[in-house]
Design a protein around this motif. Structure first.
Motif, PDB file in Angstrom:
ATOM      1  N   ASP A 152       0.859  -1.188   0.000  1.00  0.00           N
ATOM      2  CA  ASP A 152       0.000   0.000   0.000  1.00  0.00           C
ATOM      3  C   ASP A 152       0.893   1.235   0.000  1.00  0.00           C
ATOM      4  OD1 ASP A 152      -1.722   2.111   0.468  1.00  0.00           O
ATOM      5  OD2 ASP A 152      -2.871   1.083   2.016  1.00  0.00           O
ATOM      6  N   ARG A 153       1.110   1.813  -1.187  1.00  0.00           N
ATOM      7  CA  ARG A 153       2.036   2.927  -1.325  1.00  0.00           C
ATOM      8  C   ARG A 153       1.621   4.117  -0.463  1.00  0.00           C
ATOM      9  NH1 ARG A 153       6.544   4.555  -4.501  1.00  0.00           N
ATOM     10  NH2 ARG A 153       7.078   6.566  -3.590  1.00  0.00           N
ATOM     11  N   THR A 154       0.360   4.377  -0.366  1.00  0.00           N
ATOM     12  CA  THR A 154      -0.108   5.517   0.430  1.00  0.00           C
ATOM     13  C   THR A 154       0.255   5.332   1.906  1.00  0.00           C
ATOM     14  OG1 THR A 154      -1.949   5.903  -1.093  1.00  0.00           O
ATOM     15  CG2 THR A 154      -2.111   6.867   1.108  1.00  0.00           C
ATOM     16  N   ALA A 155       0.041   4.113   2.411  1.00  0.00           N
ATOM     17  CA  ALA A 155       0.374   3.831   3.811  1.00  0.00           C
ATOM     18  C   ALA A 155       1.879   3.945   4.039  1.00  0.00           C
ATOM     19  CB  ALA A 155      -0.117   2.444   4.203  1.00  0.00           C
ATOM     20  N   GLY A 156       2.663   3.437   3.076  1.00  0.00           N
ATOM     21  CA  GLY A 156       4.121   3.522   3.198  1.00  0.00           C
ATOM     22  C   GLY A 156       4.596   4.957   3.181  1.00  0.00           C
ATOM     23  N   ASP A 157       4.011   5.792   2.301  1.00  0.00           N
ATOM     24  CA  ASP A 157       4.384   7.205   2.226  1.00  0.00           C
ATOM     25  C   ASP A 157       4.115   7.919   3.539  1.00  0.00           C
ATOM     26  OD1 ASP A 157       5.116   6.769  -0.366  1.00  0.00           O
ATOM     27  OD2 ASP A 157       3.442   7.862  -1.286  1.00  0.00           O
ATOM     28  N   LEU A 187      12.324  -1.609  -6.659  1.00  0.00           N
ATOM     29  CA  LEU A 187      12.736  -2.978  -6.990  1.00  0.00           C
ATOM     30  C   LEU A 187      13.668  -3.029  -8.193  1.00  0.00           C
ATOM     31  CD1 LEU A 187       9.360  -4.905  -6.498  1.00  0.00           C
ATOM     32  CD2 LEU A 187      11.269  -4.704  -4.911  1.00  0.00           C
ATOM     33  N   GLN A 188      14.451  -1.977  -8.356  1.00  0.00           N
ATOM     34  CA  GLN A 188      15.410  -1.961  -9.450  1.00  0.00           C
ATOM     35  C   GLN A 188      16.565  -2.891  -9.115  1.00  0.00           C
ATOM     36  OE1 GLN A 188      16.524   2.092  -9.987  1.00  0.00           O
ATOM     37  NE2 GLN A 188      14.573   2.696 -10.886  1.00  0.00           N
ATOM     38  N   GLU A 190      16.208   6.055   0.135  1.00  0.00           N
ATOM     39  CA  GLU A 190      16.294   4.601   0.265  1.00  0.00           C
ATOM     40  C   GLU A 190      14.909   3.974   0.176  1.00  0.00           C
ATOM     41  OE1 GLU A 190      17.897   1.060   3.218  1.00  0.00           O
ATOM     42  OE2 GLU A 190      18.744   3.072   3.375  1.00  0.00           O
ATOM     43  N   TYR A 191      13.937   4.621   0.775  1.00  0.00           N
ATOM     44  CA  TYR A 191      12.557   4.129   0.690  1.00  0.00           C
ATOM     45  C   TYR A 191      12.116   4.032  -0.767  1.00  0.00           C
ATOM     46  CZ  TYR A 191       7.422   4.579   0.825  1.00  0.00           C
ATOM     47  OH  TYR A 191       6.074   4.422   0.619  1.00  0.00           O
ATOM     48  N   GLU A 192      12.368   5.093  -1.536  1.00  0.00           N
ATOM     49  CA  GLU A 192      11.961   5.092  -2.943  1.00  0.00           C
ATOM     50  C   GLU A 192      12.711   4.012  -3.724  1.00  0.00           C
ATOM     51  OE1 GLU A 192       9.587   6.750  -4.181  1.00  0.00           O
ATOM     52  OE2 GLU A 192       9.176   8.324  -2.711  1.00  0.00           O
ATOM     53  N   GLU A 193      14.007   3.879  -3.460  1.00  0.00           N
ATOM     54  CA  GLU A 193      14.801   2.898  -4.190  1.00  0.00           C
ATOM     55  C   GLU A 193      14.376   1.467  -3.865  1.00  0.00           C
ATOM     56  OE1 GLU A 193      17.141   3.008  -6.477  1.00  0.00           O
ATOM     57  OE2 GLU A 193      17.202   5.190  -6.692  1.00  0.00           O
TER      58      GLU A 193
END
Length: 372
Positions: free
Chosen positions: A271-276, A314-315, A307-310
């Motif tokens: 859940d990207r919103t929750a993670g943000d 999943l690159q 780091e969160y974004e990276e």
């Protein structure tokens, strides 16, 4: 009686005019700036001109207390006792060998105001109980010289009381006592806090030439030039170093930041919103921290966000950050250049915004990619 009073009593007993001098070294001279630099005091070296007197073995111990602003406390006292570690040393070895670079404080954000330093070089008689005394003193002192100071301060008052009790016990001689306060700037009649080395020497002022002093390999030496300079002997002395740092390299071991980062990654995977929301809470926690300077708060917050974004991307191949050194270790940014960070937030700093408003403005800049 507080530790400050304890030092004051030593000055009454030891009112002698000794040598105090900055010492030439390869350390870059840097004047501390509020919000930009960390401060750390080290005892680079301590020396007794004799380790035997009247057939008694003497061991050097330096007691210190540094008073400075930290968090909401305008005069936090950080006590310490530095001496040869007693662990695994027998009586014949105790006090021998090379003993260098004792940390007397943690890395502490420089917040301006007044910083005072009190220190005393004591010669303790080595008796049966001395090893236990020194081991305990070093254990108590280590609580305030590692990790997050904000966490260690929970035991600061107890540590100060314990160290004072330990120092009052035992057979000792007072060899040197030192006090100095730094506030304001030299140009305006104050005393600037600068990085570098300084020495306190039990030599009669006026009969000792401090211009021949130099630091080599963290040791106090004397000579006509650097190549020929030899370790100083024949005097009791303390050699201190004031370290200036732009950033902390151990912020990933701060429990709160690490926990929030991985919680954000875990939630963000599904859940990207929750993670943000969690990573933003982590960034706000950084700006509420008393353990970081404002420049470093910005750097750490940006590093956590990066780091969160990276991690969520999943690159398979990690890439360097824009405006950074581009160095990565196990997929983690080593550091975002603090000098570049300062250039980006300096206009906000110069505007002297309220603390909360400044933090909010910087977070917006990170979100919008203006700080990376």
């Amino acid at each position: 009686m507080s530790l400050i009073d304890w030092f004051a009593n030593l000055f009454v007993k030891e009112a002698k005019h000794y040598v105090f001098s900055p010492v030439a070294s390869d350390v870059e001279k840097l004047v501390f700036q509020e919000g930009q630099h960390y401060f750390r005091l080290r005892l680079a070296e301590m020396f007794l001109k004799d380790d035997r007197k009247l057939f008694r073995k003497l061991v050097p111990v330096v007691s210190s207390v540094v008073s400075l602003s930290f968090g909401d406390n305008a005069a936090q006292q950080l006590p310490n006792v530095a001496g040869p570690l007693a662990l695994n040393l027998n009586e014949s070895a105790l006090g021998k060998g090379v003993q260098l670079n004792y940390s007397l404080t943690n890395l502490v954000p420089y917040r301006g105001g007044t910083i005072s330093i009190d220190a005393a070089l004591l010669a303790y008689v080595s008796k049966d109980y001395f090893a236990s005394f020194l081991s305990l003193a070093n254990s108590v002192s280590s609580l305030l010289t590692s990790g997050q100071l904000s966490a260690a301060l929970k035991v600061a008052d107890s540590a100060a009381g314990a160290l004072q009790d330990l120092l009052d016990s035992g057979d000792k001689e007072v060899r040197l006592v030192y006090h100095n306060e730094y506030a304001g700037s030299d140009q305006l009649g104050g005393v600037s806090l600068e990085s570098g080395y300084f020495a306190v020497i039990a030599a009669e002022a006026g009969k000792f030439n401090p211009e021949k002093l130099v630091v080599k390999n963290s040791q106090l030496c004397s000579g006509d030039d650097l190549a020929s300079a030899k370790p100083l002997t024949g005097y009791d002395y303390m050699l201190f170093s004031v370290e200036a740092a732009l950033y902390r390299d151990d912020f990933r071991y701060f429990t709160e930041y690490n926990s929030l980062l991985y919680t954000a990654i875990e939630k963000g995977m599904s859940d990207r919103t929750a993670g943000d929301a969690v990573i933003r809470a982590g960034m706000l926690a950084v700006f509420k921290s008393d353990d970081l300077t404002y420049v470093d708060k910005t750097r750490v917050a940006a590093a956590l966000k990066a780091e969160y974004e990276e991690r969520l991307s999943l690159q398979g191949k990690w890439k360097g950050l824009p405006g950074a050194d581009g160095e990565w270790l196990n997929g983690r940014a080593l550091a975002i250049n603090p000098a570049e960070v300062w250039k980006q937030i300096a206009p906000l700093f110069a505007a002297k915004l309220a603390d909360a408003d400044l933090a909010g403005r910087i977070l917006v800049m990170i979100d919008q990619g203006e700080i990376a």
